[in-house]
Write a protein that holds these residues in place. Structure first.
Motif, PDB file in Angstrom:
ATOM      1  N   ALA A 188      20.748   9.086 -34.468  1.00 32.38           N
ATOM      2  CA  ALA A 188      20.421   7.816 -33.829  1.00 32.38           C
ATOM      3  C   ALA A 188      19.025   7.872 -33.220  1.00 32.38           C
ATOM      4  N   LEU A 210      15.970  10.546 -39.021  1.00 31.66           N
ATOM      5  CA  LEU A 210      16.585   9.338 -39.564  1.00 31.66           C
ATOM      6  C   LEU A 210      16.021   9.016 -40.945  1.00 31.66           C
ATOM      7  N   GLN A 244      20.283   1.433 -37.571  1.00 33.68           N
ATOM      8  CA  GLN A 244      19.499   2.063 -36.509  1.00 33.68           C
ATOM      9  C   GLN A 244      18.103   1.453 -36.393  1.00 33.68           C
TER      10      GLN A 244
END
Length: 324
Positions: free
Chosen positions: A28, A47, A81
């Motif tokens: 995250a 990510l 996200q």
């Protein structure tokens, strides 16, 4: 490759994806993602790597395959996200001439997840001399050019000329291979082939050079317990115009499987502390675990293509993978 060999590859990939799914919250972005002093390597980089791996696994596995479904779920998580892309224009305004926002965004764009407002904004920035003259090493430059094309940005710069200034593009003496050269060459192949989707995009001289020397380099990395780089080299082996040597895969995958933790995590590097239920922390295994999933999907794709061709030996790969 026997059915047992193929099953082992699939088991490694499935276990890696299961670990990634269980640890998705550690990818995250958090509140620091847009901070002026934010740590890109601890926020956007993991990510983006999650998104790239999952987009690649989706591209190399059919819908309905458990590997595909897990990867697709994680890709959707990664897109959420970013606020379905809303964070990219904000990030670009904060760092107008940083290329990493486009590089990460382009991964989503390659999988059909797009934000037209961001593409318009970054296309304007890309027309400036400041953007075009940003100094980058040749391997990174290839990646930026690929990211631009994915986002619909075209420029006259010759990617072929850039390629010849990379370590791999210069066909160096094979004994000069070491860790940093290994990571550089794998990423050159990733960029050339669009992360394994287009094996025939590797020039013939580079394909021949890699076909000859990569098995020895891979064996060296496996002996050294360099699991992260070993998995990247397995991706390269399965991304060349000719399919990988079955003996190379048969020798490598049991060693990768043996290094994998019961949880599915794969350590970046062999270490005496790992074992007896202990495993590395997130930052020391997330990338190698991603690469294990990617390598498994890529190798399975090529093995399936070989079986479909009805030959037991090498042949030119004619497919382009499953579209992302």
């Amino acid at each position: 490759m026997t059915p047992t060999d193929v099953a082992r590859i699939r088991e490694v990939g499935a276990a890696a994806l299961a670990w990634l799914s269980a640890h998705r919250d550690e990818f995250a972005l958090g509140e620091g993602a847009l901070a002026a002093d934010g740590q890109v390597d601890a926020t956007w980089k993991p990510l983006g790597e999650l998104a790239q791996t999952c987009a690649s696994v989706c591209a190399h596995t059919p819908a309905g395959d458990p590997l595909h479904e897990t990867a697709a779920d994680l890709l959707r998580y990664a897109w959420r996200q970013t606020g379905q892309g809303e964070l990219f224009p904000r990030l670009q305004r904060l760092e107008p001439f940083a290329t990493y926002p486009l590089e990460i965004y382009s991964v989503f764009a390659s999988a059909g997840l797009r934000h037209t407002g961001y593409e318009t904004a970054v296309a304007t920035t890309a027309r400036t001399r400041g953007w075009r003259l940003t100094e980058q090493d040749p391997t990174r430059r290839l990646g930026v050019l690929k990211a631009e094309r994915r986002a619909g940005i075209r420029r006259a710069e010759d990617a072929g000329e850039v390629l010849r200034h990379t370590w791999l593009g210069g066909l160096p003496e094979p004994w000069t291979f070491e860790r940093s050269a290994g990571y550089a060459l794998t990423h050159v192949v990733f960029h050339l082939t669009d992360w394994g989707r287009a094996p025939d995009a590797v020039p013939a001289d580079l394909a021949g050079y890699l076909g000859h020397w990569l098995p020895a380099w891979l064996d060296t990395c496996l002996d050294a317990g360099m699991w992260d780089l070993s998995c990247e080299l397995l991706v390269v082996a399965a991304s060349l115009p000719d399919p990988p040597d079955p003996e190379t895969l048969r020798a490598a995958w049991p060693r990768i499987a043996g290094a994998q933790c019961e949880s599915g995590a794969l350590p970046q590097q062999d270490h005496p502390e790992y074992g007896d239920g202990r495993e590395p922390d997130f930052l020391h295994c997330y990338h190698s675990t991603l690469m294990a999933a990617f390598a498994a999907a890529q190798c399975l794709t090529r093995l399936t293509a070989e079986v479909s061709a009805g030959t037991g030996g090498h042949h030119r790969y004619r497919g382009q993978g499953v579209p992302g």
